[in-house]
Design a protein around this motif. Structure first.
Motif, PDB file in Angstrom:
ATOM      1  N   ARG A 263      77.409 159.952   3.857  1.00 19.94           N
ATOM      2  CA  ARG A 263      78.174 160.939   3.073  1.00 19.94           C
ATOM      3  C   ARG A 263      77.440 161.357   1.802  1.00 19.94           C
ATOM      4  N   GLY A 264      76.092 161.414   1.869  1.00 23.66           N
ATOM      5  CA  GLY A 264      75.308 161.712   0.671  1.00 23.66           C
ATOM      6  C   GLY A 264      75.338 163.186   0.292  1.00 23.66           C
TER       7      GLY A 264
ATOM      8  N   ARG B 123      83.692 171.404   0.580  1.00 24.46           N
ATOM      9  CA  ARG B 123      83.015 172.339   1.486  1.00 24.46           C
ATOM     10  C   ARG B 123      81.608 171.864   1.815  1.00 24.46           C
ATOM     11  N   THR B 124      80.864 171.447   0.788  1.00 25.40           N
ATOM     12  CA  THR B 124      79.480 171.011   0.999  1.00 25.40           C
ATOM     13  C   THR B 124      79.442 169.750   1.867  1.00 25.40           C
ATOM     14  N   ALA B 125      80.428 168.872   1.706  1.00 22.84           N
ATOM     15  CA  ALA B 125      80.450 167.590   2.422  1.00 22.84           C
ATOM     16  C   ALA B 125      80.583 167.753   3.932  1.00 22.84           C
ATOM     17  N   ILE B 126      81.016 168.921   4.389  1.00 20.08           N
ATOM     18  CA  ILE B 126      81.196 169.147   5.835  1.00 20.08           C
ATOM     19  C   ILE B 126      79.883 168.875   6.578  1.00 20.08           C
ATOM     20  N   LEU B 127      78.750 169.207   5.963  1.00 17.47           N
ATOM     21  CA  LEU B 127      77.457 169.020   6.623  1.00 17.47           C
ATOM     22  C   LEU B 127      76.676 167.828   6.069  1.00 17.47           C
ATOM     23  N   SER B 128      77.368 166.901   5.422  1.00 13.57           N
ATOM     24  CA  SER B 128      76.670 165.699   4.938  1.00 13.57           C
ATOM     25  C   SER B 128      76.541 164.702   6.092  1.00 13.57           C
TER      26      SER B 128
ATOM     27  N   HIS C 245      72.703 167.624   3.649  1.00 12.34           N
ATOM     28  CA  HIS C 245      72.074 167.857   4.954  1.00 12.34           C
ATOM     29  C   HIS C 245      72.323 166.637   5.830  1.00 12.34           C
ATOM     30  N   ASN C 246      72.140 166.801   7.134  1.00  8.57           N
ATOM     31  CA  ASN C 246      72.445 165.719   8.065  1.00  8.57           C
ATOM     32  C   ASN C 246      71.309 165.565   9.083  1.00  8.57           C
ATOM     33  N   PRO C 247      71.359 164.513   9.925  1.00 10.67           N
ATOM     34  CA  PRO C 247      70.259 164.269  10.876  1.00 10.67           C
ATOM     35  C   PRO C 247      70.054 165.409  11.891  1.00 10.67           C
TER      36      PRO C 247
END
Length: 343
Positions: free
Chosen positions: A278-279, A268-273, A294-296
């Motif tokens: 993929r950090g 679930r958390t990886a959806i917005l990595s 978080h992502n750019p």
């Protein structure tokens, strides 16, 4: 050469070996399969000079012989013929005739003498294991193999024998997987071989049954017999890293979590990595774990997870795919994550 076989009996060996036939070949003979008929047995061989597969089946042989013919065309013909039909194959001159039902096909051939075959691999020792054991060793480690790394010895899997153990190890320089099996009543010499990536994946595809397999370990090749198929692969000539030195020793910072809950929370958390790196961050406290991504685009995800933990407070980041691959491979309801420090 002349023989008759049921369509299904001919399909099985062709499907077993076709995986190593490359579509684009620099040598035309390598897009062919070698067909040998002798004493009522048909042997079909395919190779890409790195991996060789030989599959056998019983046929009604009228006359023995050997020839090579396009592997994909012969497979496509057998697939397209009606189910339950008999296939009559005969060689006249340089053409191979294939008849089934009301259909007839004439295929161009190349001489069998030109086909490269690995005869004797000069095995140093033979290890006999249950097929399920070898399958498990590959299943639990194969995802950590490197792909096209300049350190060519990482583009494969280490198989290691010693004492009563058979061990599989794979690493791409970022993560490492190790799985071992104890083999009762055996005492093996210490030996390490690196099986190339293609060979490992092909072997994984072939293993489906029960029973034992014989693993012959030579200086330059490994050969495995299973379910009427003989698998031979060249070995990667190189020195595998000393993996036991990079595996962290016991840590006092041990986190215990429910495997499924941990995996689902990471997904679930990886959806917005970040899509490229993929950090994901793990903020580990004795109150539980906070997963952050978080992502750019300035989007963020956070999830709290209840775990058992009694070590120091640590923040640590990972490529989430590495954690998900590992959680997918381990068995059991609970998982232990040992963290040395934030590095």
């Amino acid at each position: 050469m002349k023989f008759t076989a049921a369509r299904e009996a001919l399909l099985k060996p062709l499907q077993a070996v076709i995986g190593v036939v490359e579509r684009r070949q620099t040598m035309p003979i390598l897009s062919n399969v070698l067909i040998i008929v002798k004493d009522g047995m048909l042997a079909v061989t395919a190779t890409d000079l790195e991996v060789e597969l030989v599959a056998q089946t019983e046929v009604e042989g009228e006359s023995d012989g050997e020839i090579t013919v396009s592997g994909r065309k012969l497979l496509d013909i057998c697939r397209a013929l009606p189910e339950g039909s008999d296939v009559k194959v005969s060689l006249s001159g340089e053409k191979l005739s294939v008849r089934g039902g009301r259909s007839k096909f004439n295929l161009v051939t190349l001489p069998a003498a030109e086909f490269p075959v690995v005869e004797d691999i000069k095995a140093g020792q033979t290890v006999t294991v249950a097929q399920s054991v070898l399958s498990r060793l590959i299943e639990k480690t194969h995802f950590s193999m490197a792909q096209q790394d300049v350190r060519y010895y990482l583009n494969g899997m280490l198989l290691e024998t010693g004492g009563q153990f058979l061990r599989a190890v794979a690493t791409d320089g970022h993560r490492l997987s190790l799985c071992q099996a104890e083999l009762d009543g055996s005492n093996f010499d210490e030996q390490q071989v690196i099986v190339p990536r293609k060979g490992v994946l092909e072997l994984q595809r072939l293993m489906s049954g029960d029973g034992d397999v014989n693993i012959e370990l030579g200086a330059n090749h490994v050969r495995i017999q299973l379910d009427g198929i003989r698998f031979t692969s060249k070995l990667i000539d190189g020195r595998f890293p000393e993996y036991d030195r990079v595996i962290p020793k016991e840590s006092s910072n041990e986190l215990k979590a429910d495997r499924t809950e941990f995996k689902n929370a990471l997904q679930r958390t990886a959806i917005l990595s970040n899509e490229k790196y993929r950090g994901i961050r793990l903020v580990i406290r004795d109150s539980g774990v906070m997963l952050q991504a978080h992502n750019p685009e300035q989007e963020e995800a956070e999830e709290e997870l209840a775990v058992e933990y009694a070590g120091e407070d640590i923040e640590i980041g990972f490529n989430v795919n590495y954690l998900l691959d590992a959680l997918g491979a381990v068995e059991g309801d609970d998982v232990t994550l040992s963290v040395q420090d934030s590095n």
